[in-house]
Design a protein around this motif. Structure first.
Motif, short mmCIF file in Angstrom:
data_model
loop_
_atom_site.label_atom_id
_atom_site.label_comp_id
_atom_site.label_asym_id
_atom_site.label_seq_id
_atom_site.Cartn_x
_atom_site.Cartn_y
_atom_site.Cartn_z
N TRP A 1 26.28 56.69 25.29
CA TRP A 1 27.03 55.50 24.91
C TRP A 1 27.83 54.96 26.09
N TYR A 2 28.29 55.85 26.96
CA TYR A 2 28.99 55.40 28.16
C TYR A 2 28.00 54.77 29.15
N VAL A 3 26.82 55.36 29.24
CA VAL A 3 25.80 54.79 30.13
C VAL A 3 25.39 53.40 29.65
N SER A 4 25.18 53.26 28.36
CA SER A 4 24.78 51.95 27.82
C SER A 4 25.87 50.90 27.99
N LEU A 5 27.14 51.34 27.98
CA LEU A 5 28.23 50.40 28.19
C LEU A 5 28.14 49.77 29.58
N PHE A 6 27.95 50.60 30.59
CA PHE A 6 27.91 50.09 31.96
C PHE A 6 26.63 49.33 32.26
N GLU A 7 25.66 49.41 31.37
CA GLU A 7 24.44 48.61 31.51
C GLU A 7 24.51 47.33 30.71
N ASN A 8 25.61 47.14 29.97
CA ASN A 8 25.79 45.97 29.12
C ASN A 8 26.50 44.88 29.91
N ARG A 9 25.83 43.75 30.12
CA ARG A 9 26.40 42.67 30.93
C ARG A 9 27.64 42.07 30.27
N GLN A 10 27.65 41.99 28.94
CA GLN A 10 28.80 41.42 28.25
C GLN A 10 30.05 42.29 28.44
N VAL A 11 29.85 43.60 28.40
CA VAL A 11 30.97 44.52 28.62
C VAL A 11 31.50 44.36 30.04
N MET A 12 30.59 44.30 31.01
CA MET A 12 31.01 44.16 32.40
C MET A 12 31.73 42.84 32.64
N GLN A 13 31.28 41.78 31.96
CA GLN A 13 31.96 40.49 32.10
C GLN A 13 33.35 40.53 31.49
N ALA A 14 33.46 41.17 30.31
CA ALA A 14 34.77 41.32 29.68
C ALA A 14 35.70 42.16 30.54
N LEU A 15 35.16 43.22 31.15
CA LEU A 15 35.94 44.07 32.04
C LEU A 15 36.41 43.28 33.26
N ALA A 16 35.51 42.50 33.84
CA ALA A 16 35.87 41.69 35.01
C ALA A 16 36.96 40.69 34.65
N ASN A 17 36.85 40.07 33.47
CA ASN A 17 37.88 39.13 33.02
C ASN A 17 39.22 39.82 32.86
N SER A 18 39.22 41.00 32.22
CA SER A 18 40.47 41.72 31.99
C SER A 18 41.13 42.12 33.31
N VAL A 19 40.32 42.62 34.26
CA VAL A 19 40.88 43.07 35.53
C VAL A 19 41.41 41.90 36.34
N SER A 20 40.63 40.82 36.44
CA SER A 20 41.06 39.67 37.24
C SER A 20 42.30 39.02 36.64
N ILE A 21 42.31 38.83 35.33
CA ILE A 21 43.47 38.24 34.67
C ILE A 21 44.68 39.16 34.80
N GLY A 22 44.44 40.47 34.64
CA GLY A 22 45.54 41.43 34.75
C GLY A 22 46.15 41.45 36.14
N VAL A 23 45.31 41.44 37.18
CA VAL A 23 45.82 41.50 38.56
C VAL A 23 46.60 40.23 38.89
N ILE A 24 46.02 39.06 38.59
CA ILE A 24 46.69 37.80 38.94
C ILE A 24 48.01 37.65 38.17
N SER A 25 47.96 37.89 36.87
CA SER A 25 49.17 37.73 36.05
C SER A 25 50.23 38.76 36.44
N SER A 26 49.81 39.97 36.81
CA SER A 26 50.78 41.00 37.21
C SER A 26 51.44 40.66 38.53
N VAL A 27 50.67 40.15 39.48
CA VAL A 27 51.25 39.74 40.76
C VAL A 27 52.29 38.64 40.53
N LEU A 28 51.91 37.63 39.75
CA LEU A 28 52.84 36.53 39.48
C LEU A 28 54.07 37.00 38.72
N ALA A 29 53.86 37.84 37.70
CA ALA A 29 54.99 38.34 36.92
C ALA A 29 55.91 39.20 37.78
#
Length: 263
Positions: free
Chosen positions: A48-76
């Motif tokens: 199930w962990y392997v299939s997660l990292f092969e799932n493009r939607q999961v990777m896109q959601a992860l990328a969104n979370s990380v990018s939004i988290g980093v930018i908002s945290s720097v600003l905050a």
């Protein structure tokens, strides 16, 4: 009687801990279940962990979370640090009221804050997406940064800054060479706490996210609506582990910060 009371309180404390963490332990355990049915344990697997990292939607959601988290945290962190320094060094006529208004987002229910931000963005005709998510995350995480840094500034006092100025340092030199190095562990802790809050947030993100800005919590919610599967458990486990690690690191920096007070 005292021994009996202590045993009762100890038992009650352990019962509360079990009540709080047993569901999380079950979720983590079944993320390694070989069966798609969570009610039956059929064997250990990593698929199930392997299939997660092969799932493009999961990777896109992860990328969104990380990018939004980093930018908002720097600003905050930048805004929270500047605000904490301003409150400490400048006399405000309504200091208590200003402090109360700054810290108000901490106590306001998230659903109210999310709805208020949605109304605001609608009134100014701003399209929902990553920009609105970043603005929302900065809004609710900046007070937490200020709590951490303001506490450090209060413990630090004014002696070191006054000594630096007595030796000829300008206000900017004092800030750069004395104040910021002393509060840097607090700044790092505030950044990590802000990033953790951004990574975990669901309610406010649910109101202000656009169709192309799905974060991990929103993606997990979408999966749960179709039924809880081991993939949901695996993704939730990774999110929990990441959050715990970030909180531990932030706490270590906060403790290091509290031990650096020397005069």
């Amino acid at each position: 009687m005292n021994t009996r009371r202590r045993n009762i309180l100890s038992g009650y404390s352990w019962l509360m801990l079990v009540f709080l963490y047993l569901p999380i332990a079950i979720l983590v355990l079944y993320s390694f279940n070989d069966s798609r049915i969570n009610a039956v344990w059929t064997g250990f697997t990593w698929k199930w962990y392997v299939s997660l990292f092969e799932n493009r939607q999961v990777m896109q959601a992860l990328a969104n979370s990380v990018s939004i988290g980093v930018i908002s945290s720097v600003l905050a962190t930048v805004l929270g640090t500047a605000a904490s320094l301003a409150i400490k060094h400048y006399t405000l006529k309504w200091r208590n009221i200003v402090n109360g208004l700054i810290y108000l987002p901490i106590v306001i229910p998230e659903i109210m804050m999310g709805l208020a931000l949605l109304v605001l963005f609608s009134q100014i005709h701003m399209e929902l997406g990553k920009a609105t998510l970043i603005m929302a995350h900065v809004t609710f995480s900046m007070p937490y940064v200020m709590v951490i840094i303001s506490g450090r500034l209060a413990d630090m006092g004014k002696e070191l800054e006054e000594a630096a100025q007595d030796l000829g340092a300008t206000p900017w030199e004092t800030l750069r060479h004395v104040t910021l190095p002393l509060i840097m562990p607090g700044i790092v802790a505030g950044f990590l706490m802000s990033f953790t809050l951004s990574l975990d947030d669901f309610i406010i993100s649910f109101f202000v996210a656009g169709p192309n800005s799905t974060t991990l919590p929103l993606y997990i919610y979408g999966l749960v609506k179709r039924g809880v599967s081991p993939e949901v458990n695996a993704l939730s486990t990774l999110l929990i582990v990441s959050t715990v690690l970030l909180v531990i690191i932030a706490e270590l920096f906060r403790r290091k910060d509290s031990k650096t007070i020397t005069y």
